[in-house]
Design a protein around this motif. Structure first.
Motif, PDB file in Angstrom:
ATOM      1  N   CYS A 211       0.775  -1.053   0.122  1.00  0.00           N
ATOM      2  CA  CYS A 211       0.131   0.170  -0.012  1.00  0.00           C
ATOM      3  C   CYS A 211       0.845   1.225  -0.030  1.00  0.00           C
ATOM      4  O   CYS A 211       0.382   2.303  -0.471  1.00  0.00           O
ATOM      5  CB  CYS A 211      -1.105  -0.013   1.183  1.00  0.00           C
ATOM      6  N   ALA A 212       1.992   1.390   0.757  1.00  0.00           N
ATOM      7  CA  ALA A 212       2.780   2.268   0.776  1.00  0.00           C
ATOM      8  C   ALA A 212       3.302   2.768  -0.698  1.00  0.00           C
ATOM      9  O   ALA A 212       3.718   3.810  -1.103  1.00  0.00           O
ATOM     10  CB  ALA A 212       4.000   2.045   1.630  1.00  0.00           C
ATOM     11  N   LEU A 215       0.658   4.530  -2.550  1.00  0.00           N
ATOM     12  CA  LEU A 215       0.545   5.902  -2.204  1.00  0.00           C
ATOM     13  C   LEU A 215       1.785   6.618  -2.775  1.00  0.00           C
ATOM     14  O   LEU A 215       1.686   7.798  -3.186  1.00  0.00           O
ATOM     15  CB  LEU A 215       0.537   5.969  -0.447  1.00  0.00           C
ATOM     16  N   ARG A 230      -7.638   7.029  -0.135  1.00  0.00           N
ATOM     17  CA  ARG A 230      -6.480   7.360   0.568  1.00  0.00           C
ATOM     18  C   ARG A 230      -6.609   6.758   2.039  1.00  0.00           C
ATOM     19  O   ARG A 230      -5.732   6.149   2.611  1.00  0.00           O
ATOM     20  CB  ARG A 230      -6.254   8.793   0.936  1.00  0.00           C
ATOM     21  N   ASP A 234      -3.771   4.166   3.534  1.00  0.00           N
ATOM     22  CA  ASP A 234      -3.144   4.536   4.694  1.00  0.00           C
ATOM     23  C   ASP A 234      -3.253   3.603   5.771  1.00  0.00           C
ATOM     24  O   ASP A 234      -2.238   3.318   6.679  1.00  0.00           O
ATOM     25  CB  ASP A 234      -3.702   5.945   5.292  1.00  0.00           C
ATOM     26  N   SER A 235      -4.342   3.052   5.845  1.00  0.00           N
ATOM     27  CA  SER A 235      -4.619   1.906   6.834  1.00  0.00           C
ATOM     28  C   SER A 235      -3.841   0.578   6.554  1.00  0.00           C
ATOM     29  O   SER A 235      -4.043  -0.391   7.745  1.00  0.00           O
ATOM     30  CB  SER A 235      -6.312   1.631   7.034  1.00  0.00           C
TER      31      SER A 235
END
Length: 431
Positions: A211-212, A215, A230, A234-235
């Motif tokens: 996920c990072a 992003l 987002r 983020d989670s």
């Protein structure tokens, strides 16, 4: 050249050979399992992509036993099947039909046993055709992000990294849903590097990205995303299935067609015509107009100085360029690349070119690409069309349609990425 007095015709024959090399009827049958390999279990066929219906048709024609299945392809790319259901949906921006197909596909593979074999048929375009949103997201969120990605200039690998982490079916999730059945995935590659995780965003293969990483892509290109998107990233709730996941143990992946094989098929046609082919690469990426300039620069060096190779020759390349939309034209990365090449060539005598998407769709248009020759710019100016203005407005399709130089194939039912060729004739002998 010896066999073809018409360079434009030769270029088109090379493109047609590239497409033909990746036809599912040719490349699927050698990779099918045998009934003995089932061990008494069932064969279940699933799949997604622009070539998936034609792949399913090839399975039906060569599989002697019972089977059942569900495959989703682009509107207009269906193929007649008797035992495998073919669903059509939207590409490149997903729609409700694709969402419903993805939901049905997950339900379709529930309750399988270790004796069952799932044959998954994946080709380019499958990412948009399986738009199942991740937790807390809607189809509208997926559509908005997809549109933003397509306009951003991000590479296909970067776009698919984001898509995998917003999905409920991609990034290995479809294979995990098939557990404990075995999964054999047949891939037709449309991405630079032929990485299975990037073909249709990898619904049946493990995904090492995070996920990072998704992003980071969003930040890199300044992409505006809905707050729900987002929040999911983020989670960490959008994490995909990672390497080593026990649900994927024993599964197999086979690459059955790829851009390099298509370029080699085109090269064979060139040789038969007495033209020496040089394959520059099957994974050239970058901004389409910049790639066009570089390719044209190479062709000019050949035409003017016989370097690095003498004419007659053809410079072949594949891959997937990107277009950062700034104008209001009709886009298309192949026509943008080719228009940029034409401008750089400046009407150079003896240089001809073609750039097309092997799926028959360049951008959002049902046009594969276009052709150029030494008269391209002069014919445009004679019609009152300024080539540089067309490029500035991302209007490659409008430019080439006005000249009658568009290449229209209709649905090819395959997809091995972009095909580009610049043909340089030998200079006429001096008296």
């Amino acid at each position: 050249m010896t066999a073809s007095p018409n360079p434009r015709e030769l270029l088109r024959r090379m493109f047609d050979a590239a497409v033909a090399s990746a036809q599912p009827a040719l490349c699927v049958p050698p990779h099918l399992p045998t009934p003995a390999q089932l061990g008494g279990g069932r064969l279940i066929v699933i799949g997604a992509g622009k070539a998936s219906a034609a792949m399913a048709q090839a399975v039906e024609e060569h599989w002697p036993g019972p089977l059942t299945g569900l495959v989703v392809t682009r509107y207009g790319y269906g193929a007649p099947c008797q035992r495998i259901e073919i669903v059509e949906a939207a590409h490149p921006v997903p729609d409700a039909a694709g969402l419903a197909a993805a939901q049905r596909m997950l339900a379709f593979v529930k309750g399988l046993t270790p004796q069952d074999l799932v044959l998954c048929l994946i080709s380019g375009g499958g990412s948009a055709l399986l738009p199942l949103p991740g937790p807390g997201l809607t189809l509208q969120h997926k559509q908005d992000v997809n549109r933003a990605l397509l306009k951003s200039g991000a590479t296909i690998s970067e776009m698919n990294c984001v898509r995998r982490h917003l999905s409920g079916i991609k990034g290995g999730r479809l294979a995990a849903a098939c557990h404990p059945a075995r999964v054999l995935t047949l891939l037709i590659s449309d991405v630079p590097g032929d990485n299975p995780i990037d073909i249709a965003s990898g619904p049946t293969v493990a995904d090492p990205s995070t996920c990072a990483d998704a992003l980071a892509v969003i930040r890199r290109y300044g992409i505006e995303v809905p707050p729900q998107v987002r929040a999911l990233l983020d989670s960490g709730a959008g994490e995909s299935v990672k390497p080593g996941d026990p649900r994927l143990v024993g599964n197999a992946v086979r690459m059955i067609a790829a851009p390099q094989l298509a370029l080699e098929a085109a090269a064979a046609v060139a040789r038969q015509a007495g033209v020496t082919p040089y394959i520059l690469g099957d994974a050239l990426e970058g901004e389409a107009r910049e790639v066009g300039k570089v390719l044209a620069g190479m062709a000019l060096q050949v035409a003017r100085h016989g370097q690095p190779v003498p004419a007659p020759c053809v410079l072949l390349s594949g891959g997937e360029t990107t277009v950062t939309l700034r104008g209001q034209g009709r886009g298309g990365r192949n026509v943008e690349c080719l228009l940029s090449s034409a401008i750089t060539l400046g009407g150079q005598a003896g240089v001809y070119g073609i750039a097309c998407d092997t799926d028959g769709v360049d951008g959002a248009e049902d046009i594969a690409g276009a052709l150029i020759d030494p008269s391209t710019l002069a014919r445009a100016w004679a019609k009152g069309i300024a080539p540089k203005d067309a490029l500035d407005h991302n209007d490659g399709h409008g430019f080439f349609q006005a000249l009658g130089d568009s290449v229209i194939t209709g649905p090819t039912r395959t997809n091995v990425n972009d095909f580009r060729a610049l043909l340089i004739e030998a200079a006429p002998a001096q008296p």
